[in-house]
Design an enzyme around this catalytic site. Structure first.
Site, PDB file in Angstrom:
ATOM      1  N   LYS A  52       0.845  -1.199   0.000  1.00  0.00           N
ATOM      2  CA  LYS A  52       0.000   0.000   0.000  1.00  0.00           C
ATOM      3  C   LYS A  52       0.878   1.246   0.000  1.00  0.00           C
ATOM      4  O   LYS A  52       0.634   2.202  -0.735  1.00  0.00           O
ATOM      5  CB  LYS A  52      -0.923  -0.009   1.235  1.00  0.00           C
ATOM      6  CG  LYS A  52      -2.073  -0.986   1.097  1.00  0.00           C
ATOM      7  CD  LYS A  52      -2.850  -1.197   2.378  1.00  0.00           C
ATOM      8  CE  LYS A  52      -3.904  -2.299   2.154  1.00  0.00           C
ATOM      9  NZ  LYS A  52      -4.626  -2.690   3.351  1.00  0.00           N
ATOM     10  N   GLN A  96      -4.889  -1.403   9.554  1.00  0.00           N
ATOM     11  CA  GLN A  96      -4.792  -2.714   8.920  1.00  0.00           C
ATOM     12  C   GLN A  96      -5.406  -3.791   9.824  1.00  0.00           C
ATOM     13  O   GLN A  96      -5.042  -3.915  10.986  1.00  0.00           O
ATOM     14  CB  GLN A  96      -3.305  -3.035   8.631  1.00  0.00           C
ATOM     15  CG  GLN A  96      -3.077  -4.350   7.906  1.00  0.00           C
ATOM     16  CD  GLN A  96      -3.675  -4.377   6.494  1.00  0.00           C
ATOM     17  OE1 GLN A  96      -3.515  -3.428   5.726  1.00  0.00           O
ATOM     18  NE2 GLN A  96      -4.359  -5.445   6.152  1.00  0.00           N
ATOM     19  N   ASP A 119     -11.313   2.881   3.965  1.00  0.00           N
ATOM     20  CA  ASP A 119     -11.751   1.492   3.816  1.00  0.00           C
ATOM     21  C   ASP A 119     -13.262   1.396   3.621  1.00  0.00           C
ATOM     22  O   ASP A 119     -13.772   0.342   3.240  1.00  0.00           O
ATOM     23  CB  ASP A 119     -11.364   0.687   5.072  1.00  0.00           C
ATOM     24  CG  ASP A 119     -10.150  -0.205   4.841  1.00  0.00           C
ATOM     25  OD1 ASP A 119      -9.868  -0.520   3.670  1.00  0.00           O
ATOM     26  OD2 ASP A 119      -9.498  -0.575   5.830  1.00  0.00           O
TER      27      ASP A 119
END
Ligand code: NAD
Length: 281
Positions: A52, A96, A119
């Protein structure tokens, strides 16, 4: 059969974003910033986060990774999120997953400001998506959606079957297809006759986690089939779709690996850019 090349689609999306970020830099004299919080040292999470960060740098985003040991107190993480919520240089925040057991995942998700929730997991974004309002959309279904739209720009009236009802994949995928005026059936582990449901579909999105669940004789001729599954088997990585069989009947199909996976990270960058743009209005 069209083999949907996720690596190529992701590279194209990154290129578009790179140009957009360069334009935003000229317009606002700053670039979107993505901050990722990584807790613990689980190897897959470390790899995801490294990828990422690399992709974010590639398109010109400002990126930062904040690491904590897996013994970190929940309070420390929540306070850091609050700090990032108030930091104007941060457009997007991602924690995460998975998290250590002593940290409440939902509390973490709900602490992230909805406007920085890249997200798309915050209940506010989930609600906005299901109400058809502007929202961050979870990255994997967003990637699937963009690939489907490239194959078939007009989805109105198409029959779509989503296999799996997770908050991460199946449910947001259903909302995206509904928004495109598909007739959507969402199926799951208690669905009575999954084969019969799939056989009705012009579009199948499989997000289950069972190797090669969707067989060739479950798929209508010329259907578009998107395989979200990633399953480690003794024959290597396979999806939720029996690739060899389904490729003989489908109009278009994503491979595993090289299909949905690469688009997921590119969509995270897209979400970061979108959050930045919304914050400048
Ligand atoms: P999950 O375990 O949260 O949900 C699985 C869903 O499948 C559930 O809704 C369950 O009801 C349904 N299901 C289980 N058995 C079934 C059956 N026999 N028939 C029909 N439905 C059944 O999984 P998830 O997080 O949505 O992930 C699904 C898969 O996608 C996994 O293989 C995961 O590794 C993969 N994944 C890939 C990406 C990517 O970027 N490509 C991202 C996230 C997840």
């Amino acid at each position: 059969m069209i083999l949907i090349d996720g690596k190529k689609a992701a590279a194209e999306l990154r290129e578009e974003l790179k140009q957009e970020v360069a334009e935003l830099k000229i317009k606002y004299n700053k670039v979107p910033g993505l901050t990722v919080i990584l807790i613990g040292d689980m190897a897959p999470s470390q790899i995801y986060v490294r990828n990422k960060e690399k992709s974010a740098n590639e398109v010109g985003l400002k990126s930062e990774v904040i690491k904590y040991p897996d013994t970190v107190e929940e309070k420390t993480v929540l306070e850091k999120i609050e700090e990032l919520n108030n930091d104007e240089s941060v457009s997007g925040i991602l924690v995460q997953l998975p998290l250590p057991k002593h940290i409440d995942k939902q509390k973490v998700i709900e602490t992230i400001a909805p406007s920085k929730d890249v997200d798309g997991f915050h209940p506010m974004n989930v609600g906005n998506l299901s109400s058809g309002y502007e929202s961050s959309v979870p990255c994997t279904p967003l990637g699937c959606y963009l690939m489907i739209k490239k194959i078939e720009p007009n989805l109105s009236g198409k029959k779509a079957v989503v296999v799996g009802r997770s908050n991460l994949n199946g449910k947001p995928m259903t909302q995206l297809l509904l928004k495109e005026n598909c007739t959507v059936t969402i199926t799951h582990s208690r669905t009575k006759d999954l084969k019969a449901e799939c056989l009705e579909a012009d579009i199948i999105v499989a997000a289950v986690g069972i190797p090669e669940l969707v067989k060739g004789d479950w798929v209508k001729k010329d259907a578009i089939v998107i395989d979200v599954g990633i399953n480690k088997t003794e024959n290597g990585l396979v999806g939720d779709v029996a690739f060899d069989e389904v490729s003989k009947v489908a109009k278009a199909l994503t491979p595993v690996p090289g299909g949905v996976g690469p688009m997921t990270i590119a969509c995270l960058l897209k979400n970061t850019v979108e959050c930045f743009k919304r914050s400048q209005i």
